[in-house]
Each structure stands twice: as C-alpha cells, then as structure tokens.
Design a protein around this motif. Structure first.
Motif, PDB file in Angstrom:
ATOM      1  N   VAL A   1       0.847  -1.214   0.000  1.00 35.78           N
ATOM      2  CA  VAL A   1       0.000   0.000   0.000  1.00 35.78           C
ATOM      3  C   VAL A   1       0.872   1.249   0.000  1.00 35.78           C
ATOM      4  O   VAL A   1       1.965   1.259   0.565  1.00 35.78           O
ATOM      5  N   GLU A   2       0.360   2.295  -0.649  1.00 34.62           N
ATOM      6  CA  GLU A   2       0.975   3.618  -0.582  1.00 34.62           C
ATOM      7  C   GLU A   2       0.137   4.443   0.376  1.00 34.62           C
ATOM      8  O   GLU A   2      -1.098   4.367   0.346  1.00 34.62           O
ATOM      9  N   VAL A   3       0.802   5.199   1.221  1.00 31.73           N
ATOM     10  CA  VAL A   3       0.102   6.048   2.195  1.00 31.73           C
ATOM     11  C   VAL A   3       0.256   7.489   1.729  1.00 31.73           C
ATOM     12  O   VAL A   3       1.385   7.969   1.586  1.00 31.73           O
ATOM     13  N   VAL A   4      -0.855   8.159   1.467  1.00 34.57           N
ATOM     14  CA  VAL A   4      -0.797   9.561   1.040  1.00 34.57           C
ATOM     15  C   VAL A   4      -1.290  10.445   2.183  1.00 34.57           C
ATOM     16  O   VAL A   4      -2.321  10.162   2.800  1.00 34.57           O
ATOM     17  N   VAL A   5      -0.515  11.482   2.487  1.00 34.64           N
ATOM     18  CA  VAL A   5      -0.909  12.472   3.492  1.00 34.64           C
ATOM     19  C   VAL A   5      -1.204  13.773   2.754  1.00 34.64           C
ATOM     20  O   VAL A   5      -0.390  14.207   1.927  1.00 34.64           O
TER      21      VAL A   5
ATOM     22  N   ALA B   1      -5.620  20.444  -0.693  1.00 35.47           N
ATOM     23  CA  ALA B   1      -6.158  19.652  -1.801  1.00 35.47           C
ATOM     24  C   ALA B   1      -5.371  19.893  -3.083  1.00 35.47           C
ATOM     25  O   ALA B   1      -5.063  21.048  -3.417  1.00 35.47           O
ATOM     26  N   ALA B   2      -5.045  18.810  -3.764  1.00 31.17           N
ATOM     27  CA  ALA B   2      -4.414  18.878  -5.094  1.00 31.17           C
ATOM     28  C   ALA B   2      -4.528  17.492  -5.711  1.00 31.17           C
ATOM     29  O   ALA B   2      -4.770  16.512  -5.009  1.00 31.17           O
ATOM     30  N   GLY B   3      -4.347  17.423  -7.003  1.00 30.30           N
ATOM     31  CA  GLY B   3      -4.275  16.126  -7.668  1.00 30.30           C
ATOM     32  C   GLY B   3      -5.564  15.344  -7.603  1.00 30.30           C
ATOM     33  O   GLY B   3      -6.660  15.882  -7.795  1.00 30.30           O
TER      34      GLY B   3
ATOM     35  N   PHE C   1      -5.100   5.660   1.519  1.00 30.69           N
ATOM     36  CA  PHE C   1      -4.303   4.476   1.167  1.00 30.69           C
ATOM     37  C   PHE C   1      -4.614   4.075  -0.267  1.00 30.69           C
ATOM     38  O   PHE C   1      -5.769   4.121  -0.694  1.00 30.69           O
ATOM     39  N   PHE C   2      -3.569   3.680  -0.992  1.00 30.16           N
ATOM     40  CA  PHE C   2      -3.724   3.206  -2.370  1.00 30.16           C
ATOM     41  C   PHE C   2      -3.065   1.845  -2.494  1.00 30.16           C
ATOM     42  O   PHE C   2      -1.966   1.634  -1.958  1.00 30.16           O
ATOM     43  N   LEU C   3      -3.749   0.937  -3.186  1.00 23.74           N
ATOM     44  CA  LEU C   3      -3.195  -0.395  -3.426  1.00 23.74           C
ATOM     45  C   LEU C   3      -2.108  -0.305  -4.489  1.00 23.74           C
ATOM     46  O   LEU C   3      -2.324   0.283  -5.547  1.00 23.74           O
TER      47      LEU C   3
HETATM   48  P1  TMP Z   1      -2.478  12.101  -6.184  1.00 24.15           P
HETATM   49  O1  TMP Z   1      -3.052  13.464  -5.930  1.00 24.15           O
HETATM   50  O2  TMP Z   1      -2.223  11.831  -7.644  1.00 24.15           O
HETATM   51  O3  TMP Z   1      -3.260  11.023  -5.516  1.00 24.15           O
HETATM   52  O4  TMP Z   1      -1.026  12.102  -5.506  1.00 24.15           O
HETATM   53  C1  TMP Z   1      -0.861  12.329  -4.125  1.00 24.15           C
HETATM   54  C2  TMP Z   1       0.612  12.399  -3.795  1.00 24.15           C
HETATM   55  O5  TMP Z   1       1.244  11.165  -4.041  1.00 24.15           O
HETATM   56  C3  TMP Z   1       1.393  13.428  -4.613  1.00 24.15           C
HETATM   57  O6  TMP Z   1       2.290  14.115  -3.754  1.00 24.15           O
HETATM   58  C4  TMP Z   1       2.158  12.629  -5.613  1.00 24.15           C
HETATM   59  C5  TMP Z   1       2.335  11.300  -4.951  1.00 24.15           C
HETATM   60  N1  TMP Z   1       2.271  10.186  -5.892  1.00 24.15           N
HETATM   61  C6  TMP Z   1       3.340   9.289  -5.975  1.00 24.15           C
HETATM   62  O7  TMP Z   1       4.327   9.437  -5.270  1.00 24.15           O
HETATM   63  N2  TMP Z   1       3.240   8.262  -6.861  1.00 24.15           N
HETATM   64  C7  TMP Z   1       2.169   8.065  -7.666  1.00 24.15           C
HETATM   65  O8  TMP Z   1       2.149   7.115  -8.440  1.00 24.15           O
HETATM   66  C8  TMP Z   1       1.076   8.997  -7.564  1.00 24.15           C
HETATM   67  C9  TMP Z   1      -0.141   8.834  -8.419  1.00 24.15           C
HETATM   68  C10 TMP Z   1       1.187  10.024  -6.663  1.00 24.15           C
END
Ligand code: TMP
Ligand code: ASP
Length: 235
Positions: free
Chosen positions: A89-93, A97-99, A120-122
């Motif tokens: 899993v990838e943990v995004v903090v 808001a962006a992306g 969380f992203f798979l």
């Molecule tokens: P997102 O807004 O595209 O979900 O991205 C959130 C954060 O995660 C942003 O700082 C960029 C990072 N990110 C990665 O490191 N790898 C990736 O594959 C993606 C899609 C985003």
C-alpha cells in the motif's frame, strides 16, 4: 559496491543487490513517467536531486526517532538501504487539496484540510493503484490491524516533522506519498523515497509548483524545480 546484480527496475529507480544480503542499493533515474506510465520523459539531474533530497529528509526523520531504510548515500544518485519486506500500500498524506482528491471529491486546488488527511492506495499497476479503505485493507490482509495503526501514527508524525522543516524553507508541503516495510526484526520502517517525484511542494509566497506536477502538466521549468528543492533542503 558494484552495480552488477540488478534485482528490479522500476519507472524511476533501479534496485541493485549488494555484498550484504540485508542491504540493497537504490539508484534514482532521470526517467519520469506519469498517468500510469502513459506519459514518459526525462528530467536532467532528477536522479541526483531525488537521491540527495531523500537522504537529507530520511536523516532528518531519523533524528526525530523515525526508523528509515537509509544506510548511506553511496553514489551521487544511489542510496544504500536496509532491505525491507514492503507493504503493498501507498500512504498519502494531504494538508491541502491537489491532484486526485480534487478530481475525485471536487475539492478546489489549494483548499486546506481541517486536519491532515490520510489515504491508502493499493500498489497494483494493472488495477491502476486504486484508493482503498481500511475495510479493504483488512479484507485483503494487506497490512495487519495493529500495524496499520502504527503506520498511521508514523505517517502523521512524519507530516508534522516535514511540514515544519519545509515551512522554515518557504515551502508548503501540500501532500506526499509514503511506503513502509518491515525489517528482518519485524520493525515497521519507512522505505522508498521522499522527493519532488512523491510530494507536492509549493513556494509559500508565490504558490509556484516545485515538484513533478511541472512535468505531469507541462508547466515548464521542470529541472529548475528539482534543483530549487535540493537547494532549499540543503539550507
Ligand atoms: P495524487 O493526488 O495523484 O493522488 O497524488 C498524491 C501524492 O502522491 C502526490 O504528492 C504525488 C504522490 N504520488 C506518488 O508518489 N506516486 C504516484 O504514483 C502517484 C499517483 C502520486
Ligand atoms: N509515477 C506514476 C506513473 O508513472 C504516477 C505519477 O507520479 O504521476 O504513472
């Protein structure tokens, strides 16, 4: 160390075996991709910038009691790292808001979160790295329940340390992605990288984007943004 035995080559990094079975070398490439690899390019000196930025930030986190994979910067674009069993899993903090959260939920870019938001992203390229909830994480046994609690605590602590560090350098830490793994003793350790590839950085005064969004969105000054972020973290 010799870079002879390639264990894995990803979109932005190559992982090499080392003499020590418990260590690997992560070489950062200038190659850049976006949108699940549909967009491809090169960013001059990105590998060097990302390796150095990651090394500095991992050392900073270690000073704040967070275990990281980093052993040493051994070439200008290569980090010697502890070998980890990575969680899928990838943990995004997110602080602003962006992306993808703007597209998914209609936030306006730059809107401040009431509190740091964790997602969380798979890690699964063929599924396009989908967003998963804690229910999915439990059902798919991606991370154990207690371990997920620890990962959430670590991600928020990392956010507090990094947000302060970047604020002191005139940079807003908009959002970032973390990856964790387990070491041979079963400790949860921060792995992968923290760089303009994996974070969104905005200049605090001008709001200029200083990260990979310049490549994703063809905004120009891409190499300059990576070099500028290296300069700011080296301050
Ligand atoms: P997102 O807004 O595209 O979900 O991205 C959130 C954060 O995660 C942003 O700082 C960029 C990072 N990110 C990665 O490191 N790898 C990736 O594959 C993606 C899609 C985003
Ligand atoms: N690195 C990812 C890809 O190739 C996505 C991104 O960073 O935007 O698709």
């Amino acid at each position: 160390m010799t870079r002879e035995n390639k264990l894995y080559e990803g979109k932005a990094k190559i992982v090499w075996a080392t003499e020590d079975p418990n260590e690997v070398a992560q070489q950062f490439k200038d190659d850049a991709t976006a949108f699940d690899g549909k967009k491809k390019g090169q960013i001059a000196r990105k590998g060097v910038c990302n390796a150095r930025i990651s090394a500095i930030l991992f050392r900073l986190l270690e000073e704040h009691g967070i275990a990281t994979q980093l052993v040493d910067l051994i070439f200008e674009d290569t980090l010697l790292c502890k070998k980890l069993q990575m969680y899928p899993v990838e943990v995004v903090v997110r602080n602003y808001a962006a992306g993808s959260i703007c597209k998914r939920l209609g936030f306006e870019e730059g809107a401040q979160m009431k509190q740091p938001l964790l997602e969380f992203f798979l890690k699964n390229d063929s599924l396009g790295d989908p967003l998963v909830t804690e229910v999915h994480i439990e059902e798919l046994a991606l991370v154990g329940g207690e371990e997920l609690g620890e990962i959430k605590r670590l991600a928020l602590k990392i956010n507090a340390v990094l947000s302060k560090f970047f604020a002191e350098r005139g940079v807003m830490l908009v959002d970032f992605k973390l990856e964790f793994g387990k070491d041979s003793e079963g400790n949860i350790v921060l792995g992968d990288e923290i760089s303009p590839d994996t974070c969104r950085f905005w200049d605090a005064n001008t709001k200029k984007k200083l990260d990979k969004d310049r490549f994703r969105r063809d905004l120009g000054d891409v190499e300059e943004a990576y070099a500028e972020m290296l300069k700011r973290v080296e301050k």
